[in-house]
Design a protein around this motif. Structure first.
Motif, PDB file in Angstrom:
ATOM      1  N   GLY A 156      29.758  34.652  42.593  1.00  0.00           N
ATOM      2  CA  GLY A 156      29.494  36.059  42.307  1.00  0.00           C
ATOM      3  C   GLY A 156      30.338  36.577  41.174  1.00  0.00           C
ATOM      4  O   GLY A 156      31.256  35.934  40.687  1.00  0.00           O
ATOM      5  N   ASN A 157      30.011  37.777  40.762  1.00  0.00           N
ATOM      6  CA  ASN A 157      30.710  38.442  39.668  1.00  0.00           C
ATOM      7  C   ASN A 157      31.767  39.355  40.271  1.00  0.00           C
ATOM      8  O   ASN A 157      31.469  40.453  40.716  1.00  0.00           O
ATOM      9  CB  ASN A 157      29.723  39.234  38.810  1.00  0.00           C
ATOM     10  N   ASP A 158      33.002  38.903  40.277  1.00  0.00           N
ATOM     11  CA  ASP A 158      34.096  39.705  40.826  1.00  0.00           C
ATOM     12  C   ASP A 158      34.576  40.701  39.786  1.00  0.00           C
ATOM     13  O   ASP A 158      34.761  40.361  38.633  1.00  0.00           O
ATOM     14  CB  ASP A 158      35.258  38.817  41.247  1.00  0.00           C
ATOM     15  N   LYS A 159      34.771  41.916  40.211  1.00  0.00           N
ATOM     16  CA  LYS A 159      35.284  42.948  39.322  1.00  0.00           C
ATOM     17  C   LYS A 159      36.798  43.074  39.420  1.00  0.00           C
ATOM     18  O   LYS A 159      37.392  43.874  38.725  1.00  0.00           O
ATOM     19  CB  LYS A 159      34.644  44.302  39.661  1.00  0.00           C
ATOM     20  N   ALA A 160      37.409  42.290  40.311  1.00  0.00           N
ATOM     21  CA  ALA A 160      38.858  42.347  40.483  1.00  0.00           C
ATOM     22  C   ALA A 160      39.541  41.760  39.254  1.00  0.00           C
ATOM     23  O   ALA A 160      39.114  40.749  38.714  1.00  0.00           O
ATOM     24  CB  ALA A 160      39.270  41.581  41.734  1.00  0.00           C
ATOM     25  N   GLY A 161      40.598  42.395  38.841  1.00  0.00           N
ATOM     26  CA  GLY A 161      41.350  41.907  37.700  1.00  0.00           C
ATOM     27  C   GLY A 161      42.352  40.840  38.096  1.00  0.00           C
ATOM     28  O   GLY A 161      42.388  40.365  39.231  1.00  0.00           O
ATOM     29  N   PHE A 162      43.177  40.468  37.151  1.00  0.00           N
ATOM     30  CA  PHE A 162      44.151  39.407  37.363  1.00  0.00           C
ATOM     31  C   PHE A 162      45.155  39.776  38.455  1.00  0.00           C
ATOM     32  O   PHE A 162      45.460  38.961  39.329  1.00  0.00           O
ATOM     33  CB  PHE A 162      44.872  39.113  36.046  1.00  0.00           C
ATOM     34  N   ILE A 163      45.655  40.989  38.428  1.00  0.00           N
ATOM     35  CA  ILE A 163      46.671  41.403  39.406  1.00  0.00           C
ATOM     36  C   ILE A 163      46.074  41.474  40.802  1.00  0.00           C
ATOM     37  O   ILE A 163      46.683  41.011  41.773  1.00  0.00           O
ATOM     38  CB  ILE A 163      47.306  42.750  38.989  1.00  0.00           C
ATOM     39  N   MET A 164      44.860  42.005  40.937  1.00  0.00           N
ATOM     40  CA  MET A 164      44.226  42.085  42.258  1.00  0.00           C
ATOM     41  C   MET A 164      43.931  40.687  42.798  1.00  0.00           C
ATOM     42  O   MET A 164      44.099  40.432  43.984  1.00  0.00           O
ATOM     43  CB  MET A 164      42.948  42.914  42.192  1.00  0.00           C
ATOM     44  N   THR A 165      43.513  39.779  41.933  1.00  0.00           N
ATOM     45  CA  THR A 165      43.273  38.403  42.349  1.00  0.00           C
ATOM     46  C   THR A 165      44.561  37.762  42.844  1.00  0.00           C
ATOM     47  O   THR A 165      44.575  37.061  43.858  1.00  0.00           O
ATOM     48  CB  THR A 165      42.704  37.581  41.179  1.00  0.00           C
ATOM     49  N   THR A 166      45.657  38.019  42.148  1.00  0.00           N
ATOM     50  CA  THR A 166      46.952  37.497  42.553  1.00  0.00           C
ATOM     51  C   THR A 166      47.371  38.061  43.904  1.00  0.00           C
ATOM     52  O   THR A 166      47.819  37.326  44.785  1.00  0.00           O
ATOM     53  CB  THR A 166      48.012  37.827  41.485  1.00  0.00           C
ATOM     54  N   VAL A 167      47.209  39.354  44.090  1.00  0.00           N
ATOM     55  CA  VAL A 167      47.569  39.998  45.362  1.00  0.00           C
ATOM     56  C   VAL A 167      46.713  39.457  46.510  1.00  0.00           C
ATOM     57  O   VAL A 167      47.226  39.174  47.595  1.00  0.00           O
ATOM     58  CB  VAL A 167      47.431  41.537  45.246  1.00  0.00           C
ATOM     59  N   LEU A 168      45.418  39.274  46.267  1.00  0.00           N
ATOM     60  CA  LEU A 168      44.541  38.726  47.299  1.00  0.00           C
ATOM     61  C   LEU A 168      44.919  37.284  47.632  1.00  0.00           C
ATOM     62  O   LEU A 168      44.869  36.880  48.796  1.00  0.00           O
ATOM     63  CB  LEU A 168      43.085  38.802  46.858  1.00  0.00           C
ATOM     64  N   GLY A 169      45.297  36.513  46.641  1.00  0.00           N
ATOM     65  CA  GLY A 169      45.735  35.140  46.879  1.00  0.00           C
ATOM     66  C   GLY A 169      47.017  35.076  47.683  1.00  0.00           C
ATOM     67  O   GLY A 169      47.155  34.260  48.599  1.00  0.00           O
ATOM     68  N   ILE A 170      47.962  35.941  47.353  1.00  0.00           N
ATOM     69  CA  ILE A 170      49.217  35.989  48.102  1.00  0.00           C
ATOM     70  C   ILE A 170      48.949  36.435  49.532  1.00  0.00           C
ATOM     71  O   ILE A 170      49.497  35.867  50.480  1.00  0.00           O
ATOM     72  CB  ILE A 170      50.229  36.914  47.394  1.00  0.00           C
ATOM     73  N   ALA A 171      48.085  37.431  49.700  1.00  0.00           N
ATOM     74  CA  ALA A 171      47.735  37.878  51.054  1.00  0.00           C
ATOM     75  C   ALA A 171      47.059  36.761  51.844  1.00  0.00           C
ATOM     76  O   ALA A 171      47.353  36.552  53.030  1.00  0.00           O
ATOM     77  CB  ALA A 171      46.819  39.098  50.981  1.00  0.00           C
ATOM     78  N   GLY A 172      46.177  36.003  51.194  1.00  0.00           N
ATOM     79  CA  GLY A 172      45.521  34.881  51.855  1.00  0.00           C
ATOM     80  C   GLY A 172      46.503  33.808  52.277  1.00  0.00           C
ATOM     81  O   GLY A 172      46.398  33.235  53.355  1.00  0.00           O
ATOM     82  N   SER A 173      47.470  33.546  51.428  1.00  0.00           N
ATOM     83  CA  SER A 173      48.484  32.550  51.749  1.00  0.00           C
ATOM     84  C   SER A 173      49.358  33.006  52.912  1.00  0.00           C
ATOM     85  O   SER A 173      49.669  32.226  53.819  1.00  0.00           O
ATOM     86  CB  SER A 173      49.350  32.274  50.527  1.00  0.00           C
ATOM     87  N   LEU A 174      49.750  34.272  52.898  1.00  0.00           N
ATOM     88  CA  LEU A 174      50.574  34.786  53.991  1.00  0.00           C
ATOM     89  C   LEU A 174      49.791  34.837  55.304  1.00  0.00           C
ATOM     90  O   LEU A 174      50.328  34.520  56.362  1.00  0.00           O
ATOM     91  CB  LEU A 174      51.126  36.166  53.626  1.00  0.00           C
ATOM     92  N   VAL A 175      48.511  35.211  55.228  1.00  0.00           N
ATOM     93  CA  VAL A 175      47.668  35.206  56.435  1.00  0.00           C
ATOM     94  C   VAL A 175      47.528  33.792  56.974  1.00  0.00           C
ATOM     95  O   VAL A 175      47.631  33.564  58.186  1.00  0.00           O
ATOM     96  CB  VAL A 175      46.285  35.836  56.130  1.00  0.00           C
ATOM     97  N   ALA A 176      47.308  32.822  56.088  1.00  0.00           N
ATOM     98  CA  ALA A 176      47.191  31.427  56.525  1.00  0.00           C
ATOM     99  C   ALA A 176      48.500  30.933  57.138  1.00  0.00           C
ATOM    100  O   ALA A 176      48.486  30.201  58.137  1.00  0.00           O
ATOM    101  CB  ALA A 176      46.793  30.543  55.345  1.00  0.00           C
ATOM    102  N   THR A 177      49.631  31.351  56.582  1.00  0.00           N
ATOM    103  CA  THR A 177      50.928  30.947  57.125  1.00  0.00           C
ATOM    104  C   THR A 177      51.135  31.505  58.521  1.00  0.00           C
ATOM    105  O   THR A 177      51.458  30.774  59.464  1.00  0.00           O
ATOM    106  CB  THR A 177      52.064  31.417  56.197  1.00  0.00           C
ATOM    107  N   PHE A 178      50.934  32.813  58.682  1.00  0.00           N
ATOM    108  CA  PHE A 178      51.189  33.431  59.980  1.00  0.00           C
ATOM    109  C   PHE A 178      50.143  33.035  61.015  1.00  0.00           C
ATOM    110  O   PHE A 178      50.456  32.872  62.188  1.00  0.00           O
ATOM    111  CB  PHE A 178      51.299  34.945  59.836  1.00  0.00           C
ATOM    112  N   ALA A 179      48.887  32.840  60.592  1.00  0.00           N
ATOM    113  CA  ALA A 179      47.850  32.383  61.526  1.00  0.00           C
ATOM    114  C   ALA A 179      48.137  30.948  61.968  1.00  0.00           C
ATOM    115  O   ALA A 179      47.963  30.606  63.146  1.00  0.00           O
ATOM    116  CB  ALA A 179      46.470  32.481  60.886  1.00  0.00           C
TER     117      ALA A 179
END
Length: 85
Positions: free
Chosen positions: A24-47
């Motif tokens: 898909g065509n994501d409208k998220a910029g570089f910073i939002m992509t980075t924040v989402l990636g960090i959130a995904g990593s932290l969620v995966a760690t705690f889960a």
């Protein structure tokens, strides 16, 4: 403390890969992509810790972080999707 720093660095890379993998065509910029990636990593760690896959001092692996980032990116796109008339 070190495991959180490792999760953030891995999350940064995982966010970039998740953005490349997610269709898909994501409208998220570089910073939002980075924040989402960090959130995904932290969620995966705690889960993973809650499920007993990781010990208390360890961070999620790279593949789990990418999967977590893809899931967070998918949810983000569902929430921010604008309906066209």
């Amino acid at each position: 403390m070190w495991s959180i720093i490792v999760a953030i660095v891995i999350g940064f890379i995982a966010g970039l890969i998740a953005r490349a993998i997610h269709p898909g065509n994501d409208k998220a910029g570089f910073i939002m992509t980075t924040v989402l990636g960090i959130a995904g990593s932290l969620v995966a760690t705690f889960a993973g810790r809650a499920l007993g896959l990781y010990s208390e001092g360890s961070a999620a692996g790279f593949i789990a972080s990418v999967i977590g980032a893809i899931i967070i990116l998918f949810i983000y796109n569902m929430v921010t999707k604008k309906k066209t008339v």
